[in-house]
Design an enzyme around this catalytic site. Structure first.
Site, short mmCIF file in Angstrom:
data_model
loop_
_atom_site.label_atom_id
_atom_site.label_comp_id
_atom_site.label_asym_id
_atom_site.label_seq_id
_atom_site.Cartn_x
_atom_site.Cartn_y
_atom_site.Cartn_z
N GLU A 158 40.57 43.52 43.10
CA GLU A 158 38.89 43.38 42.08
C GLU A 158 39.72 42.67 40.80
O GLU A 158 39.42 43.23 39.63
CB GLU A 158 39.06 44.49 41.58
CG GLU A 158 38.48 45.47 42.95
CD GLU A 158 37.37 46.51 42.74
OE1 GLU A 158 37.80 47.68 41.57
OE2 GLU A 158 36.21 47.12 43.29
N GLU A 312 35.81 46.99 50.24
CA GLU A 312 35.58 48.20 49.85
C GLU A 312 34.59 49.10 49.72
O GLU A 312 33.67 48.02 49.32
CB GLU A 312 35.82 48.59 48.11
CG GLU A 312 37.69 48.75 48.39
CD GLU A 312 38.05 49.04 47.95
OE1 GLU A 312 37.48 49.46 46.64
OE2 GLU A 312 39.43 48.37 46.71
C1 GLA Z 1 37.47 50.09 43.17
C2 GLA Z 1 39.36 50.03 43.63
C3 GLA Z 1 40.34 50.94 44.26
C4 GLA Z 1 39.32 52.61 43.31
C5 GLA Z 1 37.60 52.42 44.25
C6 GLA Z 1 36.76 53.93 43.65
O1 GLA Z 1 36.73 49.84 44.16
O2 GLA Z 1 39.53 48.38 44.22
O3 GLA Z 1 41.16 51.32 44.19
O4 GLA Z 1 39.75 52.48 42.73
O5 GLA Z 1 37.42 51.05 43.29
O6 GLA Z 1 35.72 53.58 43.70
#
Ligand code: GLA
Ligand code: GLA
Length: 663
Positions: A158, A312
């Site tokens: 991210e 995710e």
């Molecule tokens: C983000 C991060 C993950 C985790 C999620 C929790 O997407 O990439 O590592 O922290 O949030 O929702």
């Protein structure tokens, strides 16, 4: 995207929707790993993202490396038919690094240095950070690039999640170089930034700073350029990691997980998508179900409608909203299948096993604290079974819709700058409202960036397309005159790429095309509304429109003494250009859209009875068309005879349920 390169799969493997999670075995003792494998196999997991936050374990001290545990994890996964999407492990630098080199820590606009102790405490432009990070990338690429279990590279994590806006001296230096590249000389910058205003003229690039905390509104073009620069700095960092990976492991595709979700707006993902082999996205549900579908459609749009990877989402509650509620029955599966409908060929969660310690221990996972005898894990197993039945969908594109909504990061950043007519305007909400209104009428829409090919769309909606370079105005004019039907709104075409107002009346860039002229904006106060002739109320914004051209049709008027036309449409070549000067809201859009749609020849592909309750999404590829029917309601919905050849589900959609059918 240059090319579309998907996960490496073993020769002869049957196509399948990949399924899995972020996997953090380094948080657990060795015996847990065997239980992980057992539960992964039971759920049909075939891909996991590993080592995202493992830098401190892989390199416990400068020059000291420990790969033994990761060797074992990757071998264990591979031996059990589970591919590894291997992270480059650079998202969270270890404490030894930031203690030795505090100059890698980001700095806020107020001048505060962000500390280690959470994650992503690094400057995207730091040469020191880059040297250490690229060494990790190189080591991992050399060690694992030829491992048959590694199916893709996962760059960092991210990008910019917590460190997108850094105002440090490194950022200042990189910003100056970016500006020199953009403007050539300081006169170019002075013109673009309008520095004649408030005595801001610069003598050289050395005098320029990021928009640090100032006494009043910082220069808007400086702010906009800093937003652009900050996005480009993340892309530049991504490319630096990718180049190491491509040099050492040219056969392994490279991705990074985007955050097309909610209000996250720090990166221009249409631009970032061009630098990776396939798009990945992380999505977390906020209040609104349509927001999920809308985000998935944006993701598909930046992926050129080719398949993408849902890296995710959550099985149930998250831990970072003010109040974190679990998902309701059906939502885990429906949310996942909505992403598949919009082009996801992989469905993954954060994370595999719910952490017992750390900041995310109350965030749901595929294996909850309560273990395998749980509703969540049973749904996880059920979803794995469903995904295995969707092999026909794999590799197919999202089938083009008749309507496109333009989604533009430049206009997002520009329209929400300070010192504007209103601070109540939320760019993304405007676009989402059109999405929902179209969905309520059973109309599919694509959501596309401004450089997309618009020729195939009967109607293009450009809500709050604030920043419009002349070339984009030309593109949209050409689209309309060639038979397309353009719909735009208040606060569109207001400025050019330098954030300079178009003169002569609003909506500057589109004034001639629309045949109207607006002298003053008249934003509405929070809660204030203005009645419209269509029986609904406008909110947020209003405008006294002068109808200039004789062929302008007025589709709605304000019922207010200071205001006249509210919605207009004008023929343009063989197409048309319409203008909406207030926030119509869902009921107002429901009243006006049928006219706009019928004028554009757009028809619903759903029978009337299903139009607001079911979202239809279509994928099409070598195996033909596959239609996804997603229940937008909490009641059962009967699809009637709309579909028969079901890949999943049946003609009776349960509350929050999904059915998938060929044809
Ligand atoms: C983000 C991060 C993950 C985790 C999620 C929790 O997407 O990439 O590592 O922290 O949030 O929702
Ligand atoms: C003050 C300042 C002016 C201008 C106006 C705007 O009066 O002196 O320069 O900024 O506010 O309202």
């Amino acid at each position: 995207m240059q090319t579309h390169r998907w996960l490496r799969t073993p020769e002869g493997a049957a196509p399948r929707i990949s399924y899995g999670a972020d996997y953090n075995p380094d948080q657990w003792s060795r015996e847990v790993w065997d239980d992980d494998v057992r539960l992964m196999k039971k759920a049909g997991v075939d891909v996991v993202s590993v080592a995202i936050f493992s830098w401190a374990k892989l390199q416990p001290a400068p020059g000291v490396w420990d790969f033994a545990w990761l060797d074992e994890v990757i071998d264990l996964m591979h031996a059990n038919g589970i591919g590894v999407d291997l992270a480059t492990a650079t998202a969270s630098p270890p404490p030894w690094l930031t203690m030795a080199h505090p100059e890698v820590l980001p700095v806020t606009a107020e001048g505060h240095v962000l500390s280690q102790g959470a994650r992503q405490h690094w400057r995207p432009t730091s040469p020191v950070f880059r040297e250490y990070a690229l060494t990790v990338v190189e080591k991992l690429a050399e060690r694992y690039g030829s491992h048959p279990g590694v199916v893709a590279w996962h760059v960092n994590n991210e990008l910019g999640c917590h460190n997108a806006y850094d105002y440090s001296d490194d950022a200042a230096a990189a910003f100056r170089a970016w500006l020199a590249d953009r403007y050539g000389d300081i006169a170019g910058l002075n013109h673009a930034w309008g520095t004649a205003f408030w005595s801001q003229a610069y003598g050289s690039f050395d005098e320029v700073l990021p928009p640090r905390l100032a006494a009043s509104f910082p220069n808007p073009t400086q702010q906009l350029d800093f937003a652009r620069f900050s996005s480009d700095a993340l892309i530049d960092y991504l490319v630096a990691e990718r180049e190491v990976l491509n040099r050492i492991t040219p056969d392994v595709p490279v991705t990074t997980n985007f955050m097309i979700t909610g209000g996250t707006r720090h990166a221009d993902y249409a631009a970032m998508a061009k630098e990776i082999d396939f798009v990945s996205n992380d999505h977390y549900v906020t209040a609104d179900r349509d927001e999920l579908a809308f985000s998935a459609a944006i993701t598909s749009g930046v992926a050129g409608h080719r398949p993408w990877f849902l890296m995710e989402h959550s099985t149930s509650a998250v831990n970072w909203q003010p109040v974190n509620r679990p998902k309701r029955a059906g939502e885990l599966i429906r949310d996942s299948l909505t992403h598949v409908a919009h082009g996801a060929d992989a469905v993954c969660f954060f994370q595999w096993r719910q952490s017992s310690a750390g900041a995310e221990k109350y965030h749901s996972a595929m294996v909850p604290h309560a273990g395998e005898d749980t509703r969540v894990y049973r749904d996880v197993v059920e979803l794995g079974r469903i995904l295995q039945g969707l092999g026909d969908v794999v590799g197919s594109d999202r089938d083009p819709a008749q309507v496109a909504i333009l989604f533009d990061w430049q206009s997002w950043w520009g329209s929400e700058l300070d010192s504007h007519p209103t601070e109540l305007l939320e760019y993304r909400r405007e676009a989402l409202e059109w999405w929902t209104a179209l969905a309520n009428l059973g109309i599919r829409a694509d959501v596309v960036p401004t450089d997309a090919d618009l020729a195939g769309y009967r109607m293009v909606v450009a809500p709050v397309l604030y920043s419009v370079p002349e070339a984009l105005a030309d593109t949209l004019r050409a689209y309309a005159t060639a038979g397309g039907h353009l719909v735009t709104t208040y606060f569109s075409g207001a400025v050019n790429e330098h954030d300079h107002a178009y003169l002569g009346g609003y909506p500057g860039a589109f004034r001639d095309l629309l045949g109207i002229r607006v002298e003053e904006f008249r934003p509405l106060f929070a809660g204030e509304t203005v009645p419209l002739s269509i029986g609904t109320n406008g909110s947020l914004w209003s405008e006294p429109i002068d109808v200039v051209a004789g062929d302008v049709e007025v589709l709605a008027t304000y019922e207010h003494e200071e205001l006249g036309a509210a919605v207009t449409r004008r023929p343009a070549g063989t197409g048309s250009a319409a203008y909406v000067s207030t926030r119509l809201g869902l009921d107002g859009l429901a009243a006006i859209l049928p006219e706009l749609l019928s004028g554009a020849g757009v028809t619903s592909e759903l029978p009337e009875a299903l139009r607001s309750s079911v979202e239809l999404v279509v994928r099409a590829g070598a195996n033909g068309r596959v239609r996804f029917f997603i229940n937008r309601t909490d009641d059962a919905v009967d699809l009637g005879g709309v579909a028969t050849d079901f890949l999943y589900g049946s003609a009776t959609l349960p509350p929050r349920g999904v059915a998938i059918a060929r044809g």
